[in-house]
Design a protein around this motif. Structure first.
Motif, PDB file in Angstrom:
ATOM      1  N   GLY A  37     -42.704  18.123  29.014  1.00  0.00           N
ATOM      2  CA  GLY A  37     -41.423  18.774  28.808  1.00  0.00           C
ATOM      3  C   GLY A  37     -40.784  19.671  27.837  1.00  0.00           C
ATOM      4  N   THR A  76     -36.550  27.465  35.450  1.00  0.00           N
ATOM      5  CA  THR A  76     -37.847  27.333  35.003  1.00  0.00           C
ATOM      6  C   THR A  76     -38.488  28.759  34.827  1.00  0.00           C
ATOM      7  N   HIS A 110     -37.243  13.687  35.890  1.00  0.00           N
ATOM      8  CA  HIS A 110     -37.402  14.375  34.410  1.00  0.00           C
ATOM      9  C   HIS A 110     -36.406  15.429  33.705  1.00  0.00           C
ATOM     10  N   MET A 111     -36.135  16.214  34.644  1.00  0.00           N
ATOM     11  CA  MET A 111     -35.402  17.398  34.216  1.00  0.00           C
ATOM     12  C   MET A 111     -33.907  16.913  33.533  1.00  0.00           C
ATOM     13  N   ASN A 138     -34.267  16.493  30.086  1.00  0.00           N
ATOM     14  CA  ASN A 138     -34.105  17.776  29.323  1.00  0.00           C
ATOM     15  C   ASN A 138     -32.714  18.305  29.428  1.00  0.00           C
ATOM     16  N   ASP A 181     -47.008  24.149  38.938  1.00  0.00           N
ATOM     17  CA  ASP A 181     -46.867  23.446  37.649  1.00  0.00           C
ATOM     18  C   ASP A 181     -48.373  23.532  37.112  1.00  0.00           C
ATOM     19  N   SER A 224     -47.344  13.746  33.076  1.00  0.00           N
ATOM     20  CA  SER A 224     -46.707  15.060  33.912  1.00  0.00           C
ATOM     21  C   SER A 224     -47.305  15.065  35.215  1.00  0.00           C
ATOM     22  N   THR A 248     -39.228  15.049  23.004  1.00  0.00           N
ATOM     23  CA  THR A 248     -38.848  14.576  24.531  1.00  0.00           C
ATOM     24  C   THR A 248     -39.627  13.357  24.911  1.00  0.00           C
ATOM     25  N   ARG A 273     -44.524  25.856  35.256  1.00  0.00           N
ATOM     26  CA  ARG A 273     -43.638  24.542  34.935  1.00  0.00           C
ATOM     27  C   ARG A 273     -42.679  24.216  35.876  1.00  0.00           C
ATOM     28  N   SER A 274     -43.129  23.774  36.933  1.00  0.00           N
ATOM     29  CA  SER A 274     -42.291  23.015  37.963  1.00  0.00           C
ATOM     30  C   SER A 274     -41.399  24.290  38.574  1.00  0.00           C
ATOM     31  N   SER A 324     -39.648  23.302  29.383  1.00  0.00           N
ATOM     32  CA  SER A 324     -38.352  23.190  29.976  1.00  0.00           C
ATOM     33  C   SER A 324     -37.103  22.903  29.364  1.00  0.00           C
ATOM     34  N   THR A 325     -37.586  21.970  28.405  1.00  0.00           N
ATOM     35  CA  THR A 325     -36.396  21.659  27.336  1.00  0.00           C
ATOM     36  C   THR A 325     -35.926  22.628  26.816  1.00  0.00           C
TER      37      THR A 325
END
Length: 467
Positions: free
Chosen positions: A115, A316, A285-286, A289, A334, A342, A187, A320-321, A118-119
């Motif tokens: 992550g 995104t 999981h977002m 983030n 992804d 992941s 993360t 990545r997703s 994305s974070t």
């Protein structure tokens, strides 16, 4: 670039300036390692790679207008400015550290097993509501990419959001010495790079190397729901700020509603201040983030409305997703990288989709002696989450397929109406025909593997568009 003169740079990288005295105090206006991208006034740093040596292009970059080059060897007959150094790889890091310290910019470092990117996107989106922000682009998060990111800083930038990726002990030392983060976000600690880092305790040890390079008063922000990170009690005499769903989190999420590929809704509480937010990036999981981004925003003095807006406007990036709608097919791109954690998160997201759920999964690298068992477990997990097709590509993924088949046989005896079809392919050669014959309107397809598997080609096969 402020302070980036040949004389100053020679001192920064312990090199020796060779050239006209009149040029010794002229600032360079950019830095590159790619001879094809050299512009007038640039510093060119030649890097030795497996297939090329940047030193071979020095004459060309001078002709294109480079005002200065580094070199690991004398340049006989050359009358133009250069700095001779022992190692250009070491020099690029030393110069980046010098430039980072010359600018009045706050640095937010981001690392973790899953992550990071994305974070980083979400934190940059939040901070961008108040400051001029520079962020890591693409995969520029290693010993070469991080310096190149720092060289993009200008005097107008107020915050740099820097992703820091590692795979060996000592890698973080190298990156942290350059970045010197004022705020550091971790993360999570997952099963990745185990070939080098041995186990999750090793991953924790390698990631937390960064702490000793943080300034007095530096702020550490950690996932409080991670059983390894929660063991960090203090850094340089200061307690970390934890985020998560648990009671120990200072920044906490509640009332989470997962909306499948459309994202999620939740409430976020920053101490006594709470607000509702819609997170457009898909996957539970977002939310983590978003919590990390909210924590950073609070540290930097943003208002609740600025933080909320920054989270909701974050998006995104490919690999990545990233959700792609092509005709009647939905693709979850992804494919940038993969590890067991992941993979499970991506499978969780796929399991929420309507219609047929198809997972195209590939090998995960650097997992150490348990790599086959870890691949087996991912295949088993996909079946347990109700995936209709599990397509496994690669040598290691043969064991992923075995895990899926064995789990499907076991479930078939308990739930005869469920049928998961498993396909193993040694490589991508047969993928175009499979994609053409298998996919139909209403399908949702997850594409995920370690980066070197080249699964961006699978995205191209499905969408018909070059990435």
């Amino acid at each position: 670039m402020k302070g980036m003169t040949p004389e100053a740079l020679a001192g920064a990288c312990q090199g020796r300036y060779v050239g006209p005295e009149a040029a010794a105090n002229m600032e360079v206006i950019g830095v590159t390692i790619d001879s094809r991208k050299v512009e007038e006034g640039n510093l060119f740093i030649p890097i030795k790679g497996q297939r090329f040596d940047g030193h071979d292009f020095i004459d060309q970059v001078y002709e294109k207008g480079a005002s200065l080059v580094l070199s690991e060897k004398e340049l006989p007959g050359n009358s133009r400015p250069y700095i001779i150094v022992k190692s250009t790889r070491a020099a690029i890091r030393q110069i980046a550290r010098y430039y980072r310290e010359a600018l009045k910019v706050k640095v937010v470092g981001i690392s973790g097993s899953v992550g990071k990117t994305s974070t980083k996107e979400m934190i940059a989106s939040v901070l961008g509501k108040k400051f001029k922000v520079l962020k890591t682009e693409g995969n520029f998060n290693n010993e070469i990419g991080l310096p190149l990111t720092i060289f993009r800083l200008t005097e107008e930038d107020r915050v740099a959001v820097l992703e820091m990726g590692i795979s060996h002990f000592g890698d973080m030392d190298m990156l942290a010495e350059i970045a010197r983060p004022d705020v550091m976000v971790l993360t999570n600690i997952a099963e990745c790079h185990l070939e080098n880092l041995q186990d999750r305790n090793g991953v924790l040890r390698a990631k937390t190397e960064v702490f000793k390079y943080m300034p007095e008063g530096g702020i550490v922000i950690l996932n409080g729901d991670d059983d390894k990170l929660v063991t960090v009690e203090e850094v340089n005499g200061k307690a970390p700020i934890f985020f998560g769903f648990g009671d120990n989190a200072k920044v906490r999420a509640s009332k989470a509603e997962i909306l499948g590929i459309e994202g999620s809704d939740c409430d976020i509480c920053l101490g006594k201040e709470c607000f509702h937010v819609h997170i457009g990036m898909p996957g539970r999981h977002m939310i983590y983030n978003a919590l990390a981004a909210a924590t950073v925003g609070k540290v930097f003095g943003l208002s609740v409305s600025e933080i909320q807006k920054g989270i909701e406007e974050a998006s995104t990036i490919p690999g990545r997703s990233h959700i792609i709608h092509k005709g009647g097919i939905t693709v979850i791109d992804d494919c940038y990288n993969a590890n067991p954690q992941s993979m499970r998160a991506a499978i969780d997201l796929l399991s929420m989709a309507e219609g047929r759920k198809i997972a195209i999964l590939g090998d995960m690298f650097e997992l150490g002696p348990d790599e086959l068992e870890l691949h087996y477990d991912v295949g088993k997990y996909a079946v347990e989450k109700g995936i209709d097709y599990v397509i496994c590509v690669g040598e290691r993924s043969e064991y992923m397929g075995k895990g899926a088949r064995n789990a499907a046989e076991l479930l078939d005896s308990k739930a005869p109406n469920y049928c998961c079809k498993t396909i193993h392919m040694p490589n991508l050669d047969g993928m175009p025909d499979l994609v053409k014959s298998l996919l139909k309107d209403g399908d949702t397809v997850l594409v995920k593997a370690s980066h070197s598997m080249g699964f961006d080609r699978v995205i191209e096969m499905i969408t018909g568009e070059e990435l």
